[in-house]
Each structure stands twice: as structure tokens, then as C-alpha cells.
Design an enzyme around this catalytic site. Sequence first.
Site, PDB file in Angstrom:
ATOM      1  N   HIS A  19       0.913  -1.318   0.039  1.00  0.00           N
ATOM      2  CA  HIS A  19      -0.389   0.390  -0.301  1.00  0.00           C
ATOM      3  C   HIS A  19       0.889   1.154  -0.110  1.00  0.00           C
ATOM      4  O   HIS A  19       1.729   2.070   0.819  1.00  0.00           O
ATOM      5  CB  HIS A  19      -1.250  -0.148   1.200  1.00  0.00           C
ATOM      6  N   HIS A  21       1.704   4.964  -2.227  1.00  0.00           N
ATOM      7  CA  HIS A  21       0.969   5.663  -2.989  1.00  0.00           C
ATOM      8  C   HIS A  21       2.182   6.597  -4.069  1.00  0.00           C
ATOM      9  O   HIS A  21       2.918   7.359  -3.289  1.00  0.00           O
ATOM     10  CB  HIS A  21      -0.053   6.534  -2.997  1.00  0.00           C
ATOM     11  N   ASP A  23       1.109   8.786  -6.234  1.00  0.00           N
ATOM     12  CA  ASP A  23       1.288  10.731  -6.135  1.00  0.00           C
ATOM     13  C   ASP A  23       1.965  11.001  -4.574  1.00  0.00           C
ATOM     14  O   ASP A  23       1.415  12.340  -4.328  1.00  0.00           O
ATOM     15  CB  ASP A  23       0.180  11.504  -6.604  1.00  0.00           C
ATOM     16  N   GLY A 176      -9.846   7.507  -1.176  1.00  0.00           N
ATOM     17  CA  GLY A 176     -10.731   9.214  -1.240  1.00  0.00           C
ATOM     18  C   GLY A 176     -10.885   8.829  -0.163  1.00  0.00           C
ATOM     19  O   GLY A 176     -11.631   8.074   0.136  1.00  0.00           O
ATOM     20  N   GLU A 206     -10.188   3.303   6.406  1.00  0.00           N
ATOM     21  CA  GLU A 206      -9.557   3.845   7.899  1.00  0.00           C
ATOM     22  C   GLU A 206     -10.619   5.330   8.327  1.00  0.00           C
ATOM     23  O   GLU A 206     -10.298   5.482   9.294  1.00  0.00           O
ATOM     24  CB  GLU A 206      -8.398   4.080   5.945  1.00  0.00           C
ATOM     25  N   ASP A 295       1.799   3.965   3.654  1.00  0.00           N
ATOM     26  CA  ASP A 295       0.133   4.663   2.634  1.00  0.00           C
ATOM     27  C   ASP A 295       0.969   5.899   1.641  1.00  0.00           C
ATOM     28  O   ASP A 295       1.440   5.713  -0.305  1.00  0.00           O
ATOM     29  CB  ASP A 295      -0.452   5.535   3.657  1.00  0.00           C
TER      30      ASP A 295
END
EC number: 3.5.4.4
Length: 359
Positions: A19, A21, A23, A176, A206, A295
Site C-alpha cells: 500500500h 501511493h 503521488d 478518496g 480508515e 501509504d
Amino acid sequence: MNDRPSLEDIRRAPKVLLHDHLDGGLRTETIVDLARDGGYGDLPTTDAGNLRTWFTEASNSGSLERYLETFSHTVGVMQSAEALTRVAYECAEDLAGDGVIYAEVRYAPEQHLAGGLSLEQVVEAVLEGFRQGRRDHGIRVGTLVTAMRHQARSMEIAELAVRYRDAGVVGFDIAGAEAGYPPTRHLDAFEYLQRENAHFTIHAGEGFGLPSIWQAIQWCGADRLGHGVRIIDDITEDGDGAPKLGRLAAYVRDKRIPLEMCPTSNIQTGAAKSIAEHPIGLLRRLGFRVTVNTDNRLMSGTTPTEEFAKLAGTFGYTWDDLQWFTVNAMKSAFIDFAERLELINEVIKPAYAELRGER
């Protein structure tokens, strides 16, 4: 036996990341470069060091929504094929330098179209960066294409995942803000993926509670849970003070549904109060299939090594525990069984045995 992992020893240990991201892991020097070259003028500062501090401070609000706002700047500079390829390559380089042998990195193609790219061009640019990273640094990176849960392009992105699954896209995700945007809004995409025998994970548990987890599993059929921290809400104590699992928590444990936990990020977004109070401690003791992840390495100011080190320092974890987390992650990856087994038996277990001083 050397059973007290140091930071540098942990950095040498093989790690698996599920996990992360794309960006959320840019180098601030790269953000400054790309902003200048692409004409992006909205950065809070063009000094790379000060920018790094700004991202960290802006991410420590305790609000998932505020945390997500920081991405406007990273996404803002990732609007060309060249930028996407560079960011993907540097991601692979940074993870390999931190001892990661396999990673699954996710991003939302729909967020990178402002410069005129098509969805396909976005995917191909990212895959090219990771191909170059594997060539130069030996790390295998599978990508997850993500649909934004507040938008209506999930079927389109799911079809993209299936179209590129033999080229390096290993799965699908939705991400999101959870509140107000349940995973069932995208049920048609998940049903399509299941018909196509495709893998997918869902951000759930989350920023929202048990209903999000329940829907992700029982309605949508998620293979894994992104975060899943709030599963702790279904664990109480019996009359003797022993943990008592509710029906959903027991199902998650019994079915070995992987939890993609990100301790530092979970604290920043308010999903946990501290490392010591993070549910990962109890869930590890109870035998849930917990994995340790970053993350967003930039926003959280962290690395896979540092996440492991924090847990080891807080909970007294030994090499056996860190190997357990790593094997959990490798078992749960979205690549074929033979490759997972090879990495577990020929790379992970021998390396941890050596770190324990057994060979």
C-alpha cells in the site's frame, strides 16, 4: 542470536510493500523541478527542504480530508508522460534502496489528464518508469490503478486494469474520502472485475467504520482491505478481559483477508492515536493477516524501514515478527503463486535467518 533489530539491519532486510501511493512518495527536489519545467506555479515554496517540511506539517492535522488536500501539488506536477515516468522510476529507486524487493504502487489515472494525456498514455508512462526501475535496481513493482470513490469513472478504470494486467497492472482499487462515498457506489466495477478474475483491494475502515469494511468484503468482494483499522471496533472484551471477536472481525481473520495497515499515516489521519495504541499490536497477537505499509512516504515522512523500526521499538518485535509481517505481505500480493512462493522461500526466509544469526 541477533534478535534486536537495528534501523540499519532493518534497512537491509527484504521487505514487501502493498500500500503505497505514487503521488504520495515524490522527492521534493523532483516536485520543484517538475513544477518549474511544467509551469506549475502553485507550490507553497520552491525550496526543496522547506517544501518537505510543509508537506509533513500539512499532513499532521488528524483529518483524512485535510491530509488528502496535500496531493493537489504532487498531482499538479504529474501531468506529462515524462513526469510520470520519472516519478515512477524514482519511486522504484527509492524503495529498492530501502530494501524493498516487491512493491505494489497505486495511482489514479483519471487525475493525470490535465495535460492532454489519455488514460492509456498515463498507464503506459508509469509502467515505463517501473520497467526502467526494475532494469536498473532489480525491484519488481506491480501497479494498482485506482478510481476515485467520489467520481463516476470506476468502470472505465476497472476495464483499464484488465486491459493492462499482462503488462504490469496487477490490480484495482478505489480511494478518496470514505464518508458519504460507500464502496457499493462502484458495485458494477467490482462485479466486472470478479467476472474477469481480476484482483482488487478497497480503501475501507480508515476514515469510516465497520459498515465500510462490511460493504467492501460482503457486497464488493474485496481481496484485501486498504487500512482496515476500524476492524478493531468489532473486538471487545469478555468477562475475563480477553479479546472477543464480533462476527465481522472473526470473518476477516478466518478468511485471512489481508489488512494493508499504514501506522504513521493512520495516526496522521486520525484513524489511530499513536503507534502504541495502534490496533496493529492487538491484531498481530490475534493472528490477523496484517501487513505493514507506508501509504504516502512524502506526506508521512516515512519509509518501509522506519515503519518497521517504529513497531519494533514500540512493541518489542523481533526478527520473527518482522519476517511474519513480510511473509504476510508476500502471500497477499497480486502476482502469481509461484513467484510469491519463490520470493518467500529463496529470498525472504534465508535473509531473515541470516539476520537472526542462524547462518
